[in-house]
Design a protein around this motif. Sequence first.
Motif, PDB file in Angstrom:
ATOM      1  N   ILE A  17       3.595 -17.299  -1.046  1.00  0.00           N
ATOM      2  CA  ILE A  17       5.000 -16.936  -0.891  1.00  0.00           C
ATOM      3  C   ILE A  17       5.092 -15.950   0.267  1.00  0.00           C
ATOM      4  O   ILE A  17       4.551 -14.849   0.204  1.00  0.00           O
ATOM      5  N   GLY A  44      -5.548  -7.890  10.656  1.00  0.00           N
ATOM      6  CA  GLY A  44      -4.157  -8.104  11.027  1.00  0.00           C
ATOM      7  C   GLY A  44      -4.034  -7.985  12.516  1.00  0.00           C
ATOM      8  O   GLY A  44      -5.021  -8.040  13.247  1.00  0.00           O
ATOM      9  N   LEU A  59       5.362 -16.903   4.493  1.00  0.00           N
ATOM     10  CA  LEU A  59       4.459 -17.514   5.475  1.00  0.00           C
ATOM     11  C   LEU A  59       4.593 -16.784   6.804  1.00  0.00           C
ATOM     12  O   LEU A  59       5.084 -17.329   7.790  1.00  0.00           O
ATOM     13  N   VAL A  72      -1.216  -9.518  -0.843  1.00  0.00           N
ATOM     14  CA  VAL A  72      -1.959  -9.086   0.342  1.00  0.00           C
ATOM     15  C   VAL A  72      -1.384  -7.778   0.885  1.00  0.00           C
ATOM     16  O   VAL A  72      -1.678  -7.371   2.011  1.00  0.00           O
ATOM     17  N   GLY A  73      -0.543  -7.132   0.097  1.00  0.00           N
ATOM     18  CA  GLY A  73       0.207  -5.975   0.592  1.00  0.00           C
ATOM     19  C   GLY A  73      -0.680  -4.790   0.971  1.00  0.00           C
ATOM     20  O   GLY A  73      -1.765  -4.606   0.437  1.00  0.00           O
ATOM     21  N   SER A  79       3.555 -10.309  14.405  1.00  0.00           N
ATOM     22  CA  SER A  79       3.853 -10.769  13.056  1.00  0.00           C
ATOM     23  C   SER A  79       4.449 -12.154  13.151  1.00  0.00           C
ATOM     24  O   SER A  79       4.660 -12.684  14.238  1.00  0.00           O
ATOM     25  N   GLY A  80       4.687 -12.767  11.985  1.00  0.00           N
ATOM     26  CA  GLY A  80       5.316 -14.085  11.962  1.00  0.00           C
ATOM     27  C   GLY A  80       4.308 -15.219  11.983  1.00  0.00           C
ATOM     28  O   GLY A  80       3.147 -15.046  12.366  1.00  0.00           O
ATOM     29  N   ALA A 129       2.827 -12.752  -0.177  1.00  0.00           N
ATOM     30  CA  ALA A 129       2.500 -12.291   1.178  1.00  0.00           C
ATOM     31  C   ALA A 129       3.756 -11.881   1.935  1.00  0.00           C
ATOM     32  O   ALA A 129       3.891 -12.122   3.130  1.00  0.00           O
ATOM     33  N   VAL A 130       4.679 -11.265   1.205  1.00  0.00           N
ATOM     34  CA  VAL A 130       5.920 -10.807   1.845  1.00  0.00           C
ATOM     35  C   VAL A 130       5.813  -9.303   2.124  1.00  0.00           C
ATOM     36  O   VAL A 130       4.922  -8.643   1.605  1.00  0.00           O
ATOM     37  N   ASP A 140       4.716  -3.852  13.685  1.00  0.00           N
ATOM     38  CA  ASP A 140       6.033  -4.191  13.156  1.00  0.00           C
ATOM     39  C   ASP A 140       6.695  -3.004  12.452  1.00  0.00           C
ATOM     40  O   ASP A 140       6.209  -2.519  11.429  1.00  0.00           O
ATOM     41  N   VAL A 183      10.790 -10.892  -5.027  1.00  0.00           N
ATOM     42  CA  VAL A 183      10.070 -12.163  -5.039  1.00  0.00           C
ATOM     43  C   VAL A 183       9.429 -12.392  -6.412  1.00  0.00           C
ATOM     44  O   VAL A 183       9.457 -13.506  -6.956  1.00  0.00           O
TER      45      VAL A 183
END
Length: 741
Positions: free
Chosen positions: A14, A131, A16, A101-102, A135-136, A75-76, A234, A84
């Motif tokens: 959740i 990372g 992407l 993954v926060g 982003s994106g 993964a938001v 970001d 979510v």
Amino acid sequence: MGETVPVFQRVAIIGLGLIGGSLASAIKKHNLAAMVVGADQSQSDLAYALKNRVIDEAAASVAEAVKDADLVVIAVPVRATEAVLRQVKPALGAQALLTDVGSTKASFVNAVRSVFGERLPACIPGHPIAGSEKSGIAAANPELFARHKVILTPPDDVDATQLARLSALWEGCGARVLTMAVEYHDEVLAATSHLPHLIAFSLVDTLAGEDENLDIFRYAAGGFRDFTRIAASDPVMWHDIFLSNQQAVLRVIDHFTHDLDQLRTAIAEQDGATLLRVFSRAKAAREHFSKMLSGQAYVTTNKQKQVTFNVQPGGKMTGDIRVPGDKSMSHRSIMLGALADGITEVNGFLEGEDSLATLQAFRDMGVTIEGPDNGFVRIRGVGIDGLQAPRGPLYLGNSGTAMRLFSGLLAPQAFDSELTGDASLTGRPMGRVADPLRSMGAIIETAEGGRPPLKIKGGQVLEGFHYDMPIASAQVKSCLLLAGLFAKGTTSVTEPAPTRDHTERMLAGFGYPVKRTGATASVVGGGRLAASAIDVPADISSAAFFLVAATIAEGSDLTLRHVGMNPTRVGVINILRLMGANIEVSNEREAGGEPVADLRVTSAKLHGIDIPEAEVPLAIDEFPVLFIAATCAEGKTVLRGAEELRVKESDRIQVMADGLEQLGVHTTVTPDGIEIVGGQTLGGGTVDSHGDHRIAMAFAMAALRAEGAITITDCANVATSFPGFVELAQQTGIHITAEGA
Ligand code: NAP
């Protein structure tokens, strides 16, 4: 690596973006799941992911993605997590595992609790330490996690199978998995990731606000670019992170502003000493840290490394050399230099892992130490009462000597302290020093069985006392004499048998009177130490290998400079001379209270002897190489009264006998010694040193007289006691190479 058998059937991701997209594509690339389904609030991102085969299926809603999934990955952005999770809840299967993954972990755990209430799902929070500033989904990369760490923060009652599966998934993506507690994760990340990002954002913003900003950026040097790269991260993500990890971040910001203020004051007051102290401590910490990151730090990793010596037969020993400094004296030179008034300069400092740990520990207590640079160290002493409280536990590597001496030094300090070390040191008993220190009034807590960590309570006034040591130990004696420097009145120690007296000699070298009456040494507390210049004598235990080598190899003529000749250490010279060796002692002098001399050795025909028992304690570390000398002598050599050899880094009697046997030399092992009939043919072969540095170096010397090549395994620990051994052996005439070093 799970390339062929999928670890999960249906993985729902959740969100992407960079991380979710990268994980999805890594799972697909390595075939870690039968099916990867994605959900995202942006339809165009979802379409992009499907088109570029980042996912197998695009779900119309979070619930649709989660239905029938056996793994759900959130993964938001951190602050979107709770919303979510509310969409996840109704669709989540009873057997499914939930992860995320926060970048902050307590916030995720709290969100799960608040959404699911009492009926918590199986949940293992995660955080990939990988990372980029981008982003994106467009930045997604299946290799993002390769060779990076992933931290999992499982609950105490985690299902082991679920944990193993989730670990296998990340390992299949090329990552290394670590586990830790949620709170610890948030503290560590606040310090190592969140604070640096905050500083980068703040610095760039400050400079951009200056009038001359364009010029400032135009002239910015490489350092600025490196340092501020992360300010391009970001903003939304980081806004989320700081607000979610508020408490841990505030603590580390306060700490940092306090330290920054101190530097400001130091600059304002032209206080160069403070600047030098902070900068050199930071530089040393950074170097230590780089070593850790490249996996070479301290003994635990040394042991993992496999080093093998290959030595070709023959050769003769020539040259004029100085072997590395004595370890005992290297430790003590730092300790006394730190406590002295004035600047102590040390030459010949042994740059081994253990003495470096001692050096770092004093930096942690506020002492400015420059170097080591090729054996040179400059210590800006803080005086007997000048040590400062360290911020955390003092790490002493593998050094039992350091831990015992430090406990004597720290018990009388005004501040609390804690002493730790590597796994092997943590297993060694410290009651031998803690008990007598307690009799002086110290408060020391140990772990079970008197083992480290030692927790020392500061602010105690110690009383001088007399101690009859039950077992002869230079470390216990030194510990108590050091405590005695701070105690009221006289502290005296009587030893049942002579032990090394480096502490007494060096104290005298720093102008502190030590009284010696028979077997008793004593000091009166309350004095001061005066800085001194110390040329650490070359370690006679390291010189011993070369003394034997030049004796047994025909045509040799080797000079060893500035060798420590402490009467409690010269057994190897006495024994070799009894066997017929040619060792000339010249230029005898004193250095830091210790006798030193130059030694010249030429080849000699040795004969076997009954080693006098009185010499045994004076040569206890040198027997492995003396056994090689006995093998090359004519007739029988007998050693008795040396049971202590069986409990050194290895059972040195058995390990040497086994190694000699491999080379075709038969010996007779007795409970307290060995009999070696010299003159047998020394063949080639492979010998296991059992990780014992002295065994490894002894067999390297044997090759000079062997008929074939000798391979010696498990030699990594040589670097700890004798840095540069292989190079020095090559330079003097031994045909040695090291593999895996
Ligand atoms: P990202 O590239 O911005 O991706 C986040 C994705 O989640 C975006 O596609 C976003 O959609 C989507 N999203 C946001 N709210 C949503 C919602 N309510 N429902 C469904 N989808 C939603 O961010 P990221 O860098 O991948 O970061 C994701 C997580 O990984 C964060 O928790 C972050 O802390 C963590 N993390 C990041 C890094 C890093 O270096 N970037 C490293 C480790 C961990 P939109 O594009 O429409 O907003």
